[in-house]
Design an enzyme around this catalytic site. Structure first.
Site, PDB file in Angstrom:
ATOM      1  N   CYS A  29       0.804  -1.237   0.000  1.00 46.78           N
ATOM      2  CA  CYS A  29       0.000   0.000   0.000  1.00 46.78           C
ATOM      3  C   CYS A  29       0.832   1.281   0.000  1.00 46.78           C
ATOM      4  CB  CYS A  29      -0.891   0.067   1.233  1.00 46.78           C
ATOM      5  SG  CYS A  29      -1.377  -1.486   1.956  1.00 46.78           S
ATOM      6  N   GLU A  43      -3.065  -1.337 -11.138  1.00 50.19           N
ATOM      7  CA  GLU A  43      -2.465  -0.149 -10.523  1.00 50.19           C
ATOM      8  C   GLU A  43      -1.070   0.122 -11.088  1.00 50.19           C
ATOM      9  OE1 GLU A  43      -4.690  -0.093  -6.181  1.00 50.19           O
ATOM     10  OE2 GLU A  43      -2.728  -1.012  -6.298  1.00 50.19           O
ATOM     11  N   HIS A  57     -21.887  21.156  -3.836  1.00 48.38           N
ATOM     12  CA  HIS A  57     -21.835  21.456  -5.264  1.00 48.38           C
ATOM     13  C   HIS A  57     -20.733  22.464  -5.555  1.00 48.38           C
ATOM     14  CE1 HIS A  57     -23.378  22.065  -9.308  1.00 48.38           C
ATOM     15  NE2 HIS A  57     -23.303  23.372  -9.099  1.00 48.38           N
TER      16      HIS A  57
HETATM   17  C1  LIG Z   1       1.524  -4.229  -4.335  1.00 45.90           C
HETATM   18  C2  LIG Z   1       0.491  -4.279  -3.240  1.00 45.90           C
HETATM   19  C3  LIG Z   1      -0.332  -3.194  -3.018  1.00 45.90           C
HETATM   20  C4  LIG Z   1      -1.281  -3.226  -2.015  1.00 45.90           C
HETATM   21  N1  LIG Z   1      -2.074  -2.138  -1.849  1.00 45.90           N
HETATM   22  C5  LIG Z   1      -3.018  -2.145  -0.879  1.00 45.90           C
HETATM   23  C6  LIG Z   1      -3.835  -1.005  -0.665  1.00 45.90           C
HETATM   24  O1  LIG Z   1      -3.725   0.005  -1.368  1.00 45.90           O
HETATM   25  N2  LIG Z   1      -4.746  -1.048   0.329  1.00 45.90           N
HETATM   26  C7  LIG Z   1      -4.891  -2.155   1.127  1.00 45.90           C
HETATM   27  O2  LIG Z   1      -5.724  -2.135   2.034  1.00 45.90           O
HETATM   28  N3  LIG Z   1      -4.131  -3.265   0.932  1.00 45.90           N
HETATM   29  C8  LIG Z   1      -3.198  -3.277  -0.045  1.00 45.90           C
HETATM   30  N4  LIG Z   1      -2.408  -4.384  -0.225  1.00 45.90           N
HETATM   31  C9  LIG Z   1      -2.654  -5.578   0.604  1.00 45.90           C
HETATM   32  C10 LIG Z   1      -2.035  -5.449   1.984  1.00 45.90           C
HETATM   33  O3  LIG Z   1      -0.669  -5.131   1.869  1.00 45.90           O
HETATM   34  C11 LIG Z   1      -2.219  -6.768   2.745  1.00 45.90           C
HETATM   35  O4  LIG Z   1      -3.585  -7.111   2.754  1.00 45.90           O
HETATM   36  C12 LIG Z   1      -1.731  -6.658   4.188  1.00 45.90           C
HETATM   37  O5  LIG Z   1      -0.377  -6.303   4.239  1.00 45.90           O
HETATM   38  C13 LIG Z   1      -1.946  -8.003   4.910  1.00 45.90           C
HETATM   39  O6  LIG Z   1      -1.408  -7.947   6.204  1.00 45.90           O
HETATM   40  P1  LIG Z   1      -0.930  -9.271   6.934  1.00 45.90           P
HETATM   41  O7  LIG Z   1      -0.567  -8.849   8.323  1.00 45.90           O
HETATM   42  O8  LIG Z   1      -1.907 -10.337   6.759  1.00 45.90           O
HETATM   43  O9  LIG Z   1       0.362  -9.756   6.157  1.00 45.90           O
HETATM   44  P2  LIG Z   1       1.736  -9.015   5.808  1.00 45.90           P
HETATM   45  O10 LIG Z   1       1.601  -7.544   5.859  1.00 45.90           O
HETATM   46  O11 LIG Z   1       2.197  -9.639   4.550  1.00 45.90           O
HETATM   47  O12 LIG Z   1       2.705  -9.428   7.021  1.00 45.90           O
HETATM   48  C14 LIG Z   1       3.107 -10.743   7.233  1.00 45.90           C
HETATM   49  C15 LIG Z   1       4.423 -10.737   7.975  1.00 45.90           C
HETATM   50  O13 LIG Z   1       4.685 -12.060   8.430  1.00 45.90           O
HETATM   51  C16 LIG Z   1       6.087 -12.272   8.373  1.00 45.90           C
HETATM   52  N5  LIG Z   1       6.343 -13.706   8.403  1.00 45.90           N
HETATM   53  C17 LIG Z   1       6.233 -14.616   7.407  1.00 45.90           C
HETATM   54  N6  LIG Z   1       6.575 -15.851   7.872  1.00 45.90           N
HETATM   55  C18 LIG Z   1       6.875 -15.711   9.186  1.00 45.90           C
HETATM   56  C19 LIG Z   1       7.270 -16.616  10.220  1.00 45.90           C
HETATM   57  N7  LIG Z   1       7.411 -17.918   9.987  1.00 45.90           N
HETATM   58  N8  LIG Z   1       7.485 -16.128  11.461  1.00 45.90           N
HETATM   59  C20 LIG Z   1       7.326 -14.815  11.733  1.00 45.90           C
HETATM   60  N9  LIG Z   1       6.950 -13.917  10.789  1.00 45.90           N
HETATM   61  C21 LIG Z   1       6.725 -14.360   9.546  1.00 45.90           C
HETATM   62  C22 LIG Z   1       6.502 -11.567   7.082  1.00 45.90           C
HETATM   63  O14 LIG Z   1       7.883 -11.250   7.106  1.00 45.90           O
HETATM   64  C23 LIG Z   1       5.602 -10.317   7.113  1.00 45.90           C
HETATM   65  O15 LIG Z   1       6.277  -9.228   7.703  1.00 45.90           O
HETATM   66  C24 LIG Z   1      -1.428  -4.377  -1.204  1.00 45.90           C
HETATM   67  C25 LIG Z   1      -0.596  -5.477  -1.407  1.00 45.90           C
HETATM   68  C26 LIG Z   1       0.354  -5.437  -2.419  1.00 45.90           C
HETATM   69  C27 LIG Z   1       1.239  -6.630  -2.641  1.00 45.90           C
END
Ligand SMILES: Cc1cc2nc3c(=O)[nH]c(=O)nc-3n(C[C@H](O)[C@H](O)[C@H](O)COP(=O)(O)OP(=O)(O)OC[C@H]3O[C@@H](n4cnc5c(N)ncnc54)[C@H](O)[C@@H]3O)c2cc1C
Length: 448
Positions: A47, A181, A437
């Site tokens: 994001c 995007e 408006h």
């Molecule tokens: C290019 C792109 C653009 C995006 N744009 C948007 C947007 O504009 N708006 C929006 O709402 N969403 C957007 N998203 C989606 C958003 O980034 C994700 O939905 C969000 O980051 C999910 O959060 P999460 O905590 O599930 O996972 P993540 O943010 O992916 O975090 C997971 C973490 O777990 C860690 N990890 C992995 N394995 C292990 C392990 N075994 N032990 C400990 N840690 C581990 C990783 O290193 C990582 O830091 C975008 C995604 C991408 C790829």
């Protein structure tokens, strides 16, 4: 011997940080594991850097509009290296603030990957061990790779943010929001773009608005190729050709981006050691309360099959902390109205259901009201591009179940409407409201 905590969280992305910080605020002793930068995908590879690039693209577009308005302009070129430096400094600042907050919250941060040993114990490669009655899997997802010849010639979305200079002619393979995007942003920044889409463009968004966006993308110079099943990439870095299943050659390109979906990070974290169930695509299966099938193990965010959006992961994490540590045993994510935006040019925003989803769910009880307009700033400049607004209603009382806007400002204007929808919004409320408006937002009140 393993150190004992109240809660262990795997992953310091949007979901993991949310659950860890809320739980600590509620008094829990929390351990948070992540081998990578704090903030996860959103802050480091999603994001935030994407939105910074989108702002740069908007400025390039506004510069062109300024010329159409009569400003004397000289050709503008982005100093890519300076922009990267500013963007990366901003992101480093976010990470530092997280670090400070985690420290202040007394959260025990371990910069290592962890995996489950048993249902209440995790371990790391260096042999650290920690135990807790509750473990949360928040390990996110990563870009999908496929086994086709020449795949390694292309970049993944993570790599775009590392580019030393913008490509001149890029093939973007994919039809989801990440593909669209990047196609729009790079195009606005002066790069020639081919977007190769295998099946539907922006599945999950309203078809009428997606088609209108596709027309505008093509009018702005993006070559959108539908039904393009890429079967091979050939050549060498900097000179890449693509072949599609029908035998057509595309290119030559100096860059290639695979934006073909994401896969959950659910393997290699010991789920099999304790029998946590996943679906066939690897998402950790959870109920409405984020519980997996194994007592004491929950999951939030992109590692589950929820909508892959930061605010969804954050809200799920907050509710989970409230339930596990706080005094709200029934707290759960309310996903009845999820707003989201494709940061395209122009942006496409939606909240709730598309017309197609509403008809599949409610049949003939659905009424849809859509309209087109040319934004004032485009009219003045002599442009004919059309924006689209749509309101989807259900039943005799016409409860609003979907709002969709394609056009400048849609990314900002939809949030307030989404709040109203969550509280219960009816067509008559839109008709009774007094408009602002002249704005794009008022178009939603002027529909028939
Ligand atoms: C290019 C792109 C653009 C995006 N744009 C948007 C947007 O504009 N708006 C929006 O709402 N969403 C957007 N998203 C989606 C958003 O980034 C994700 O939905 C969000 O980051 C999910 O959060 P999460 O905590 O599930 O996972 P993540 O943010 O992916 O975090 C997971 C973490 O777990 C860690 N990890 C992995 N394995 C292990 C392990 N075994 N032990 C400990 N840690 C581990 C990783 O290193 C990582 O830091 C975008 C995604 C991408 C790829």
């Amino acid at each position: 011997m393993s150190e004992r905590f109240d809660l262990i969280v795997l992953g310091a992305g949007s979901g993991g940080l949310s659950v860890a910080q809320h739980a600590a605020r509620l008094g829990a002793r929390v351990a948070l594991f992540d081998p990578d930068a704090l903030g996860g995908t959103c802050v480091n590879r999603g994001c935030v850097p994407k939105k910074a690039m989108w702002f740069a693209a908007q400025m390039a577009d506004l510069h062109r509009l300024a010329a159409d308005f009569g400003f004397e302009t000289t050709p503008m070129r982005l100093d890519w290296a300076r922009f990267r430096r500013l963007r990366d400094q901003y992101i480093a600042g976010i990470r530092r603030r997280y670090e400070t907050r985690l420290q202040a919250g007394g959260i025990h941060v371990v910069t290592e990957a962890a995996h489950l040993l048993t249902a209440d114990t995790v371990t790391t490669q260096t042999g650290l061990r920690a135990s807790a009655p509750q473990i949360v899997i928040a390990t996110g997802a990563r870009p999908r790779r496929v086994d086709i010849p020449g795949f390694e010639l292309g970049m993944l979305s993570d790599d775009i943010f590392e580019l030393e200079s913008p490509p001149q002619h890029i093939a973007v393979v994919g039809g989801g929001y990440v593909a669209v995007e990047f196609a729009c942003v790079l195009n606005a920044l002066g790069c020639k773009v081919d977007l190769l889409v295998r099946e539907s463009l922006l599945a999950g968004f309203d078809i009428e608005l997606v088609e209108a966006l596709s027309v505008q993308m093509q009018a702005h110079g993006i070559r959108v190729v539908r039904n393009a099943r890429v079967s091979a990439a050939r050549g060498k870095p900097g000179a890449i050709a693509l072949e599609t299943a029908d035998g057509t050659e595309h290119g030559v390109y100096d860059a290639l981006l695979w934006a073909i979906g994401r896969v959950p990070n659910s393997s290699g974290i010991g789920l099999e050691n304790v029998g946590v169930a996943c679906d066939e695509r690897g998402h950790v299966l959870v109920d409405a309360y984020q519980n997996t099938n194994v007592p004491g193990i929950c999951a939030v965010g992109d590692v589950t099959d929820s909508r892959a959006l930061t605010p969804v992961a954050v809200a799920a994490g907050r509710a989970l902390a409230e339930r596990l540590i706080g005094e709200h045993p029934d707290a759960k994510l309310d996903d009845s109205v999820i707003p989201s935006v494709v940061f395209a040019e122009p942006p496409l925003a939606m909240a709730g259901l598309t017309e197609q989803q509403a008809r599949a769910r409610y049949g003939d009880a659905v009424s849809a009201h859509s309209g087109r307009y040319t934004p004032l700033q485009w009219m003045v400049a002599g442009r004919a591009d059309q924006s689209v607004v749509k309101v989807v209603c259900v039943g005799a009382e016409r409860k609003v179940v979907g709002i969709h806007v394609l056009g400048p400002g849609s990314d900002e204007l939809l949030q307030g409407f989404a709040v109203a929808m969550q509280k219960g919004l009816y067509w008559r409320d839109l008709k009774a409201a007094i408009a602002i408006h002249p704005t794009a937002a008022e178009e939603l009140l002027l529909l028939h």
